[in-house]
Scaffold this motif. Structure first.
Motif, PDB file in Angstrom:
ATOM      1  N   UNK A 199       0.845  -1.196   0.000  1.00  0.00           N
ATOM      2  CA  UNK A 199       0.000   0.000   0.000  1.00  0.00           C
ATOM      3  C   UNK A 199       0.877   1.242   0.000  1.00  0.00           C
ATOM      4  N   UNK A 200       0.260   2.373  -0.338  1.00  0.00           N
ATOM      5  CA  UNK A 200       1.021   3.616  -0.445  1.00  0.00           C
ATOM      6  C   UNK A 200       0.130   4.816  -0.166  1.00  0.00           C
ATOM      7  N   UNK A 201       0.769   5.896   0.222  1.00  0.00           N
ATOM      8  CA  UNK A 201       0.089   7.175   0.349  1.00  0.00           C
ATOM      9  C   UNK A 201       1.108   8.259   0.007  1.00  0.00           C
ATOM     10  N   UNK A 202       0.657   9.486  -0.135  1.00  0.00           N
ATOM     11  CA  UNK A 202       1.578  10.537  -0.573  1.00  0.00           C
ATOM     12  C   UNK A 202       0.978  11.911  -0.329  1.00  0.00           C
ATOM     13  N   UNK A 203       1.840  12.912  -0.436  1.00  0.00           N
ATOM     14  CA  UNK A 203       1.393  14.304  -0.463  1.00  0.00           C
ATOM     15  C   UNK A 203       2.216  15.031  -1.509  1.00  0.00           C
ATOM     16  N   UNK A 204       1.569  15.947  -2.222  1.00  0.00           N
ATOM     17  CA  UNK A 204       2.230  16.705  -3.282  1.00  0.00           C
ATOM     18  C   UNK A 204       1.718  18.131  -3.258  1.00  0.00           C
ATOM     19  N   UNK A 205       2.509  19.054  -3.839  1.00  0.00           N
ATOM     20  CA  UNK A 205       2.006  20.407  -4.054  1.00  0.00           C
ATOM     21  C   UNK A 205       2.674  21.010  -5.280  1.00  0.00           C
ATOM     22  N   UNK A 206       2.175  22.177  -5.664  1.00  0.00           N
ATOM     23  CA  UNK A 206       2.660  22.778  -6.912  1.00  0.00           C
ATOM     24  C   UNK A 206       3.846  23.706  -6.703  1.00  0.00           C
ATOM     25  N   UNK A 207       4.485  23.620  -5.542  1.00  0.00           N
ATOM     26  CA  UNK A 207       5.751  24.305  -5.310  1.00  0.00           C
ATOM     27  C   UNK A 207       5.718  25.783  -5.636  1.00  0.00           C
ATOM     28  N   UNK A 208       6.472  26.180  -6.638  1.00  0.00           N
ATOM     29  CA  UNK A 208       6.560  27.595  -7.009  1.00  0.00           C
ATOM     30  C   UNK A 208       5.331  28.076  -7.787  1.00  0.00           C
ATOM     31  N   UNK A 317       0.088   5.654 -10.474  1.00  0.00           N
ATOM     32  CA  UNK A 317      -1.305   6.103 -10.470  1.00  0.00           C
ATOM     33  C   UNK A 317      -1.908   5.963  -9.078  1.00  0.00           C
ATOM     34  N   UNK A 318      -1.603   4.856  -8.392  1.00  0.00           N
ATOM     35  CA  UNK A 318      -2.102   4.655  -7.023  1.00  0.00           C
ATOM     36  C   UNK A 318      -1.558   5.720  -6.079  1.00  0.00           C
ATOM     37  N   UNK A 319      -0.283   6.086  -6.257  1.00  0.00           N
ATOM     38  CA  UNK A 319       0.321   7.116  -5.411  1.00  0.00           C
ATOM     39  C   UNK A 319      -0.381   8.457  -5.615  1.00  0.00           C
ATOM     40  N   UNK A 320      -0.658   8.809  -6.867  1.00  0.00           N
ATOM     41  CA  UNK A 320      -1.357  10.067  -7.143  1.00  0.00           C
ATOM     42  C   UNK A 320      -2.782  10.052  -6.578  1.00  0.00           C
ATOM     43  N   UNK A 321      -3.471   8.940  -6.733  1.00  0.00           N
ATOM     44  CA  UNK A 321      -4.824   8.838  -6.182  1.00  0.00           C
ATOM     45  C   UNK A 321      -4.799   8.931  -4.658  1.00  0.00           C
ATOM     46  N   UNK A 322      -3.789   8.318  -4.048  1.00  0.00           N
ATOM     47  CA  UNK A 322      -3.647   8.386  -2.596  1.00  0.00           C
ATOM     48  C   UNK A 322      -3.385   9.811  -2.137  1.00  0.00           C
ATOM     49  N   UNK A 323      -2.586  10.547  -2.913  1.00  0.00           N
ATOM     50  CA  UNK A 323      -2.293  11.939  -2.555  1.00  0.00           C
ATOM     51  C   UNK A 323      -3.563  12.794  -2.610  1.00  0.00           C
ATOM     52  N   UNK A 324      -4.402  12.532  -3.606  1.00  0.00           N
ATOM     53  CA  UNK A 324      -5.635  13.321  -3.727  1.00  0.00           C
ATOM     54  C   UNK A 324      -6.651  12.955  -2.659  1.00  0.00           C
ATOM     55  N   UNK A 325      -6.684  11.688  -2.277  1.00  0.00           N
ATOM     56  CA  UNK A 325      -7.717  11.226  -1.339  1.00  0.00           C
ATOM     57  C   UNK A 325      -7.275  11.256   0.115  1.00  0.00           C
ATOM     58  N   UNK A 326      -5.963  11.306   0.346  1.00  0.00           N
ATOM     59  CA  UNK A 326      -5.455  11.244   1.714  1.00  0.00           C
ATOM     60  C   UNK A 326      -5.556   9.851   2.309  1.00  0.00           C
ATOM     61  N   UNK A 327      -5.712   8.828   1.464  1.00  0.00           N
ATOM     62  CA  UNK A 327      -5.875   7.458   1.934  1.00  0.00           C
ATOM     63  C   UNK A 327      -4.635   6.614   1.604  1.00  0.00           C
ATOM     64  N   UNK A 328      -4.598   5.431   2.175  1.00  0.00           N
ATOM     65  CA  UNK A 328      -3.631   4.410   1.794  1.00  0.00           C
ATOM     66  C   UNK A 328      -4.286   3.530   0.728  1.00  0.00           C
ATOM     67  N   UNK A 329      -3.603   3.316  -0.384  1.00  0.00           N
ATOM     68  CA  UNK A 329      -4.168   2.528  -1.473  1.00  0.00           C
ATOM     69  C   UNK A 329      -3.208   1.427  -1.906  1.00  0.00           C
ATOM     70  N   UNK A 330      -3.772   0.341  -2.408  1.00  0.00           N
ATOM     71  CA  UNK A 330      -2.964  -0.741  -2.959  1.00  0.00           C
ATOM     72  C   UNK A 330      -2.703  -0.521  -4.438  1.00  0.00           C
ATOM     73  N   UNK A 331      -1.890  -1.396  -5.001  1.00  0.00           N
ATOM     74  CA  UNK A 331      -1.549  -1.341  -6.429  1.00  0.00           C
ATOM     75  C   UNK A 331      -2.108  -2.589  -7.085  1.00  0.00           C
ATOM     76  N   UNK A 332      -2.965  -2.402  -8.109  1.00  0.00           N
ATOM     77  CA  UNK A 332      -3.655  -3.539  -8.697  1.00  0.00           C
ATOM     78  C   UNK A 332      -3.640  -3.486 -10.219  1.00  0.00           C
ATOM     79  N   UNK A 333      -3.501  -4.638 -10.821  1.00  0.00           N
ATOM     80  CA  UNK A 333      -3.693  -4.767 -12.258  1.00  0.00           C
ATOM     81  C   UNK A 333      -5.186  -4.654 -12.544  1.00  0.00           C
ATOM     82  N   UNK A 334      -5.612  -3.873 -13.540  1.00  0.00           N
ATOM     83  CA  UNK A 334      -7.037  -3.782 -13.856  1.00  0.00           C
ATOM     84  C   UNK A 334      -7.659  -5.161 -14.070  1.00  0.00           C
ATOM     85  N   UNK A 335      -8.830  -5.370 -13.538  1.00  0.00           N
ATOM     86  CA  UNK A 335      -9.465  -6.692 -13.545  1.00  0.00           C
ATOM     87  C   UNK A 335      -9.597  -7.250 -14.956  1.00  0.00           C
ATOM     88  N   UNK A 336     -10.007  -6.385 -15.916  1.00  0.00           N
ATOM     89  CA  UNK A 336     -10.243  -6.886 -17.268  1.00  0.00           C
ATOM     90  C   UNK A 336      -8.962  -7.405 -17.918  1.00  0.00           C
TER      91      UNK A 336
END
Length: 347
Positions: A199-208, A317-336
């Protein structure tokens, strides 16, 4: 003579690939295509190649063995899948796709076609990175507890993306900002060394704020499936990046500081961590050159697998989604795509 074609010339690494092609005696770039005719013309003139107005002409050209896809990332899926169907060997700049869905679709097409694939994760070939991975596998660090990797430069401060490379700071076309652009190299190394992510989480900002809302800096916190805690930094706002790697275990430690490796291990004579460690493997060729070597028939070339590259797109993609949601997310291959792969394996 290996005949290649450039399919898209938008990426900031394109000039370096042009230079590498021109330096090799066994390579001829026959054709160049880009949706921007002026961009295609510029690179074609540098290479002594022809400009192709319709990319389908490259797919149909039996003389062209491989294609170099340096387009905007949101164009990768259509171009890479078409190239794979045409049985062209593929170098696709990182990231492989905008996200997991696109990246795994590309990986499926590449694996089905059985073509030679490579992407731009050149950091694996660095002797210090090779050495650290070897020592992890040998158990020199004991039980590894944590790892940190940082890949940062001053791109936003230097306004590198103001003109020709502006699309790289456009989230619609690039899919990521600074964190994804640079952090993907760190992410690749960490997964290459430590294995898959739980699982992963993150924080980001637009700096300058140079490029609007596009992230210029970020930090991720990653829990690997082997329980190692990882932290990852990627940024365009740093004037320097002196400490690239730190890894700590119960029986050893390593750090890359100012491009010197300091290594401590109770299992290795002389590894006291006090002086730079210089007993290192030979550097690999650049990832791009390794791909050409593989096309030329060289055996045992170290390439990045298509599914490896797709997993890294999914992880980012999971890291970016985690940064936006503030959650811990796993990394998954799309089901299809997983179901499709399992069906193919079963047949």
């Amino acid at each position: 003579m290996i005949q290649l074609a450039f399919v898209g010339c938008a990426h900031i690494h394109t000039p370096n690939f042009v230079k590498m092609c021109k330096a090799r005696q066994d390579v001829k770039v026959k054709s160049v295509w880009d949706h921007d005719p002026e961009r295609a013309k510029k690179r074609a003139e540098e290479l002594g190649a022809g400009v192709v107005e319709d990319v389908k002409a490259i797919w149909k050209d039996a003389e062209i063995q491989g294609v170099i896809i340096c387009s905007e990332t949101d164009r990768h899926k259509a171009l890479a899948i078409a190239a794979a169907k045409a049985k062209k060997d593929l170098f696709v700049e990182k990231p492989l796709g905008i996200g997991a869905k696109d990246a795994y679709a590309i990986a499926d097409a590449i694996e089905k076609a059985g073509v030679i694939f490579q992407t731009g994760y050149f950091s694996r070939g660095n002797p210090m990175n090779q050495f650290v991975r070897e020592q992890i596998q040998a158990g020199a660090f004991g039980k590894i507890t944590r790892m940190r990797h940082s890949n940062c430069h001053s791109g936003a401060l230097g306004r590198w993306f103001d003109t020709e490379w502006r699309w790289m700071a456009d989230l619609e076309q690039a899919g990521v900002g600074a964190f994804g652009d640079l952090g993907t190299h760190s992410l690749d190394l960490m997964i290459w060394m430590l294995g898959e992510i739980e699982s992963c989480t993150a924080t980001m900002n637009n700096g300058t704020g140079t490029y609007g809302d596009t992230d210029e800096t970020g930090e991720a916190l990653i829990k690997f499936k082997n329980s190692v805690i990882g932290t990852l930094a990627g940024a365009w706002d740093d004037v320097a990046n002196p400490v690239k790697l730190l890894i700590s275990g119960t029986e050893g430690h390593a750090a890359i500081i100012n491009d010197q490796l300091f290594f401590q291990s109770k299992h290795i004579d002389g590894a006291d961590g006090k002086q730079p460690w210089t007993k290192l493997p030979t550097a690999w060729k650049h990832a791009f050159e390794l791909w050409i070597d593989a096309i030329a028939g060289e055996k045992n070339v170290s390439l990045v697998g298509a599914r490896e590259a797709a997993y890294r797109s999914a992880a980012m993609e999971a890291i970016y989604k985690a940064a936006r949601s503030g959650k811990w997310l796993g990394v998954h291959e799309p089901v299809e795509h997983r179901k499709k792969r399992e069906e193919v394996s079963a047949s």
